[in-house]
Write an enzyme that holds these catalytic residues in place. Structure first.
Site, short mmCIF file in Angstrom:
data_model
loop_
_atom_site.label_atom_id
_atom_site.label_comp_id
_atom_site.label_asym_id
_atom_site.label_seq_id
_atom_site.Cartn_x
_atom_site.Cartn_y
_atom_site.Cartn_z
N ARG A 147 35.49 -5.24 49.81
CA ARG A 147 36.50 -5.84 48.93
C ARG A 147 36.07 -5.78 47.47
NH1 ARG A 147 40.11 -9.44 51.74
NH2 ARG A 147 40.33 -10.72 49.88
N TRP A 173 33.29 -11.47 42.68
CA TRP A 173 33.64 -10.43 41.71
C TRP A 173 33.90 -11.16 40.39
CZ3 TRP A 173 37.59 -8.65 38.50
CH2 TRP A 173 37.57 -7.28 38.18
N GLY A 227 40.07 -16.75 43.66
CA GLY A 227 41.25 -17.01 42.85
C GLY A 227 40.91 -17.41 41.44
N GLU A 263 48.54 10.03 41.28
CA GLU A 263 47.61 9.53 42.29
C GLU A 263 46.29 10.31 42.25
OE1 GLU A 263 46.01 7.49 45.69
OE2 GLU A 263 47.36 7.00 44.02
N LYS A 310 42.65 8.63 41.60
CA LYS A 310 41.52 8.76 42.52
C LYS A 310 40.28 9.26 41.80
CE LYS A 310 43.13 7.09 46.10
NZ LYS A 310 43.71 6.16 45.14
N GLU A 356 38.87 6.52 39.54
CA GLU A 356 38.39 5.37 40.31
C GLU A 356 36.97 5.56 40.81
OE1 GLU A 356 41.52 2.90 42.92
OE2 GLU A 356 41.60 5.04 43.29
N HIS A 359 54.71 18.15 24.47
CA HIS A 359 55.08 16.98 23.69
C HIS A 359 53.87 16.09 23.37
CE1 HIS A 359 59.36 17.79 23.98
NE2 HIS A 359 59.16 18.09 25.26
#
Length: 613
Positions: A27, A73, A103, A486, A490, A493, A509
């Protein structure tokens, strides 16, 4: 984003807590800690991995029948041992209360000021410490632990899942949920709490998912759950179908690698019911879907991260197949702007975990505006977002451990394609021949994905060219533009290479100014109606010295040349092409990260389940 585990038993529960924390490592976290009750509250905390906490616990000979653990975290305060959970009160030297918390407590500054005036000293920068002191304040005034927790949480604003133990109540653990996931695991003469079912699978499969406002009291004899109004509440007991094998690496080096290669099975499992039935039926989305879909005049998709890109892909399908207007919004933006509500708009929320806080709050906001036609696409049974939605489609990706989502994304795409086809059929826009054509494409999808996985050796060679780069550009057009997004996500990340994605037509552009020999350009170039346009955009890159890496279909007419590298996926698979072209960009990111030596499964600063704002 953090992880909670707790246990009350008639045996030493430290090994169970350590194993539970290890299961929660995926996590995302930067420190970990334990507090157990053995006459007194004994606490061990460590910065870094759970293995470091395990070593320190062994050195301290930590034992107990009641305890709580946490992986943190960092949000409020840096990555230090003093900020690691559990936090205690009234003092570090003589703790009477210990708390773990996931939280954000939004009014922690106000509570801190109040508690300081009452004589409490703070030893961390966290918002969590106010919970420990607040519970102690009420407990010291004579309230039992359950009552003290209820009084404390009534003064907290924000989202939280907490678990609390007290020295003078050694036979009880109290936990509470508001906005963050928390479940109870039921054992024989022992009970457990966790933020994720993976933390308790080694000891029980019987779980209860707490609802917002619930406060639970656990003993070795049983569990009592009280609702927001303080009365005893009945909560359904579920038998988890998550297997321990799915949480193990097996022959793979990383969970991300394993999960990339599990996609043929995950896709097959997700479409199994549909294929067996041989038609697109509203009932695939829930018992009341037929009546709900009849009312739908437009669609709004709310999601975050990878799930947002799945939603962007769905927009093309919904508008081209079902001829229905679709907007896609980042959940954290939608909930904070003035929007025009429509009672005939289908609100689709997408979340792998079903606990993504921004998406959950966006759903609540939409419902508060009177939008009650709601559908959740989710990978976790009975999680919060599906429970808050009228309809649900569960993907069957299985447990996804790697922080960078892979199989969850492709199964979300399948679910969204099925939604588009089902709405089209209900509106009379899908002929019987088209329905069978789409079903045939779904049946063949797993085989095509396996073919794409077999390209891994070629993609690994490409990754060598990315390993020393600091920037990359991804290009796509039409329904494949979200695949480029995506792919860029990836890569950034897990390899920490800065990557951006653009619709290929946008090159001139602005982004073309970035292109040189040090900027690899990845192009998603299937053999579709926009192929010639993509080829033209590629010439713009080549003319400026850029190096092109092209993912094309087997039947596309591309020729490799200096500065142009081509890998061919299977022949163009039609409307499902975005799913197929996702596989190569996942593999490219994975192998680039391997060559750069980054932590593939646990990239820095990121967490798997984002349960804070």
């Amino acid at each position: 984003m953090c992880g909670i585990v707790g246990a009350i038993a008639k045996r030493d529960i430290v090994p169970t807590l350590i194993e539970g924390l290890s299961r929660l490592e995926y996590r995302g976290y930067d420190s970990a800690g334990l507090a157990v009750l053995d006459g007194a509250i004994e606490r061990v905390r460590a910065v870094g991995r759970v293995s470091e906490l395990q070593n320190k616990s062994a050195e301290a000979n930590l034992k107990g029948f009641l305890g709580i653990g946490h992986t943190r975290w960092a949000t409020h305060g840096g990555v230090t041992e003093s900020n690691a959970h559990p936090h205690v009160s009234p003092t570090q030297q003589n703790p009477e209360i210990a708390v773990v918390h996931n939280g954000i407590i939004e009014n922690h500054d106000e509570q801190r000021d109040k508690l300081k005036k009452l004589g409490y000293q703070f030893n961390s920068q966290t918002d969590t410490e106010v919970i420990a002191h607040l519970v102690h304040f009420y407990h010291a005034k004579g309230a039992d632990l359950y009552t003290a927790v209820r009084q404390a949480v009534s003064e907290l604003t924000g989202a939280f899942a907490i678990s609390v133990i007290a020295v003078n109540q050694p036979n009880v653990m109290v936990c509470a949920r508001q906005g963050c996931p928390l479940l109870i695991g039921l054992g024989d003469g022992e009970n457990f709490i966790a933020s994720d079912v993976s933390a308790v699978l080694s000891v029980t499969r019987k779980v209860i998912y707490l609802e917002d406002g619930d406060i639970a009291k656990l003993t070795t004899q049983g569990v009592e759950i009280y609702g927001e109004d303080g009365t005893l509440a009945e909560r359904k007991v579920h038998m988890s179908d998550v297997s321990l094998a799915s949480l193990e690496l097996g022959p793979y080096s990383h969970f991300m690698q394993k999960e990339i290669h599990e996609q043929p099975r995950a896709l097959t499992d997700t479409i199994e019911a549909l294929i067996d039935d041989g038609q697109f039926r509203p009932e695939l989305f829930g018992a009341g879907a037929h009546d709900v879909f009849k009312q739908v005049q437009s669609v709004l998709i709310l999601a975050a991260g990878t799930s947002y890109y799945a939603g962007l892909t769905a927009k093309y399908w919904l508008e081209s197949i079902a001829k229905i207007s679709c907007n896609v919004e980042i959940a954290s933006e939608y909930r904070y702007r003035a929007s025009v509500a429509s009672p005939h708009q289908l609100i689709v929320t997408i979340s792998q975990s079903g606990e993504t806080l921004d998406t959950m709050e966006a759903l609540k906001h939409a419902k508060a505006l009177g939008q009650h036609l709601t559908l959740s696409i989710c990978n976790v049974q009975e999680s919060a977002i599906p429970r808050a939605s009228e309809l649900v489609f569960y993907t069957r990706a299985g447990a996804e451990i790697g922080v960078a989502s892979t199989k969850a994304f492709t199964t979300q795409l399948v679910a969204l394609f099925v939604l588009a086809a089902t709405l089209a059929k209900q509106k009379g826009l899908l002929t019987a021949a088209q329905e069978q054509e789409y079903l045939a494409a779904l049946r063949q999808l797993a085989g095509s994905v396996q073919y794409a996985l077999n390209l891994e050796p070629q993609i690994r060679e490409w990754a060598k060219r990315f390993a020393d780069k600091e920037h990359a550009l991804f290009l796509g057009r039409g329904v494949h533009y979200p695949v480029a997004l995506e792919g860029a996500l990836k890569l950034k990340e897990i390899s920490y290479i800065h990557a951006e994605a653009y619709p290929a037509g946008e090159l001139k552009h602005g982004p073309l100014a970035l292109v040189d020999s040090n900027m690899p350009v990845v192009v998603i170039a299937p053999n579709d109606a926009l192929l010639e346009k993509v080829k033209s955009n590629m010439q713009e890159v080549k003319a400026r010295g850029g190096e092109l890496f092209v993912f094309a279909d087997a039947d596309s007419h591309f020729t490799e040349s200096e500065g142009v590298h081509v890998i061919r996926t299977p022949r163009h698979v039609g409307v499902l092409s975005p799913i197929l072209h996702t596989i190569p960009v996942q593999l490219l990111a994975y192998h680039a990260a391997l060559m750069r030596g980054t932590d593939v499964d646990k990239p820095r600063n990121l967490a798997k389940s984002v349960t804070v704002e």
